[in-house]
Structure formats: structure tokens, C-alpha cells
Design an enzyme around this catalytic site. Structure first.
Site, PDB file in Angstrom:
ATOM      1  N   LYS A 101       0.775   4.428   7.045  1.00 55.09           N
ATOM      2  CA  LYS A 101       0.124   5.145   5.986  1.00 55.09           C
ATOM      3  C   LYS A 101       0.601   6.513   6.103  1.00 55.09           C
ATOM      4  O   LYS A 101       1.515   6.849   6.806  1.00 55.09           O
ATOM      5  CB  LYS A 101      -1.513   5.251   6.221  1.00 55.09           C
ATOM      6  CG  LYS A 101      -1.985   3.992   5.978  1.00 55.09           C
ATOM      7  CD  LYS A 101      -2.177   3.379   4.397  1.00 55.09           C
ATOM      8  CE  LYS A 101      -2.694   2.079   4.292  1.00 55.09           C
ATOM      9  NZ  LYS A 101      -2.134   1.048   4.561  1.00 55.09           N
ATOM     10  N   SER A 129       0.756  -1.263   0.060  1.00 53.51           N
ATOM     11  CA  SER A 129      -0.080  -0.008   0.015  1.00 53.51           C
ATOM     12  C   SER A 129       0.860   1.304  -0.057  1.00 53.51           C
ATOM     13  O   SER A 129       0.468   2.064  -0.320  1.00 53.51           O
ATOM     14  CB  SER A 129      -1.001   0.159   1.113  1.00 53.51           C
ATOM     15  OG  SER A 129      -0.100   0.063   2.513  1.00 53.51           O
TER      16      SER A 129
END
Length: 231
Positions: free
Chosen positions: A186, A149
Site C-alpha cells: 500500500k 488494490s
């Protein structure tokens, strides 16, 4: 021995260092081009390839932020251009420093068990010695990355993310966050009371934190160690 850098190459290298110091991660080609006034990102790419050829950075194919400083980068800083004798003296100093690497012992965190603190004993795979000079801030642990990701930030599956424990972060910083019992890596973004965790891969959706979720920041990324060979 690596060749001396041109003025432009030195500027690019200094910009990479500055981005690492501010955010923990390197700039994109577009950011390099915009900051240094290049006509296109291709010009930035040319300089990056030249730096890679001289051995001061490593490039990860297909990642917009896939730039990593090598040990040889420490031979170069923003001082005036060195003559050959000064360069050799600086190289000798670097080699003496390199001989003393491995002074920082960090736990490697694998899969985090649900509900457990990140640094719980059962989460620690092992401990390794690392060079503290690799990081802009001294990390508390290394987190083994799962998935892709954050691929375009140069963070790949299996990498070890260096993390400094923190409960707050600035917008744009890459963080380790806990959502309920899941831990994720993230980019942090907060606007008012709205918190988003942004991926660096278009195949993944942003995570918007809702009021009913148990959310906390576990730390801020300060660097990266690649454990697999580049292809």
C-alpha cells in the site's frame, strides 16, 4: 533504432525518471501536466504516447501511473540533443551494457506464511537474475503481487515488486507492511500517531492501523517487473 526525442518529450522522460528516483513510481498524467505547465492531462497523454511509440516507455491501459521505462530509455538523458553520430555511439555503448545484464540475483517471494519472516526459506518461490540498472535503489527481494488494490499505481496482480528492506518510510512511498500475520502492499501515510495504508484503486478502502494491531514495515518499493503481456 528509436528516434531522437523532441525537447518536450525529453522533459517528460526526465520527469518520469525524477519521480521514479524520489518515490519508486511514475507520475500521473495530471502531475506531468501540472509540473510542465500543460493545459490538460490530455496533452501529457499525447507526449506519453509519442514516447511509447519511440520505444522508451511502456504504457499500461487504465492505470493512472501505468508508465514503465524500457531499456531504450537509457539512450536518452538530460544532456543536450545528440547528433546522429553521437546517438549511434551512445547506442553502441548501451548494447554493450545490455550484453552484461543479469548480475543481480534476487529471491522471488510468493505467499508469506503467517508469522514467518518475509525472507524465510519456505516463502521463496525461486531466484532470478535481473539487471541492477532497472532499479533506483538495489532491492533485497521481489514480492509477487496479489490482487488489484494498487492498480492505479501501475501495480497489477502477478507483478513482481522490487523491495528494499526498511523499517521506516516517508509519506507517499509505496511500502510492504505487515499487519498481524498479513503482508500487504500500500501507499504509506502517517499523521501524528495515525498510520494509514492507502490503496490505489477506488474499489478498496484505506487501512487504518489501530493500537491493538501488530504493525511493522517490511520494506519500500523500488521498482516493478511485469511478468505478463500487456493487453
Amino acid at each position: 533504432m528509436a528516434s531522437l526525442l523532441t525537447e518536450r518529450q525529453q522533459q517528460v522522460l526526465d520527469l518520469i525518471r525524477q519521480a521514479l528516483a524520489n518515490t519508486g513510481f511514475p507520475p500521473t498524467r495530471a502531475e506531468i501536466a501540472q509540473t510542465l505547465g500543460f493545459k490538460s492531462a490530455n496533452a501529457a497523454e499525447d507526449h506519453l504516447r509519442a514516447l511509447a511509440k519511440k520505444g522508451v516507455i511502456e504504457l499500461t491501459a487504465g492505470a493512472s501511473r501505468g508508465i514503465k521505462l524500457t531499456d531504450a530509455a537509457r539512450l536518452f538523458d538530460s544532456e543536450a540533443e545528440l547528433d546522429q553520430n553521437e546517438y549511434q555511439a551512445k547506442e553502441s555503448k548501451f548494447l554493450l551494457t545490455a550484453a552484461g545484464l543479469g548480475q543481480l540475483i534476487l529471491p522471488v517471494i510468493g505467499r508469506v506464511a503467517a508469522g514467518n519472516p518475509v525472507l524465510a526459506v519456505e516463502n521463496i518461490e525461486r531466484e532470478i537474475n535481473v539487471d541492477p540498472a532497472l532499479f533506483t535503489q538495489t532491492p533485497d527481494y521481489l514480492l509477487r503481487v496479489k490482487g488489484l488494490s494498487m492498480r492505479d499505481a501501475g501495480i497489477l496482480d502477478g507483478d513482481l515488486l522490487a523491495v528494499k528492506r526498511a523499517s521506516e518510510a516517508r509519506n507517499g512511498q509505496i511500502v510492504v507492511a505487515r499487519i498481524n500475520d498479513e503482508v500487504t502492499v500500500k501507499r504509506y501515510n502517517k499523521r501524528g500517531s495515525k498510520i494509514e495504508l492507502l490503496p490505489e484503486n477506488p474499489d478498496f478502502e484505506p487501512i487504518v492501523i489501530s493500537a491493538d494491531q501488530d504493525f511493522s514495515l517490511e520494506g519500500i518499493a523500488t521498482g516493478l517487473i511485469r511478468t505478463s503481456a500487456l493487453h
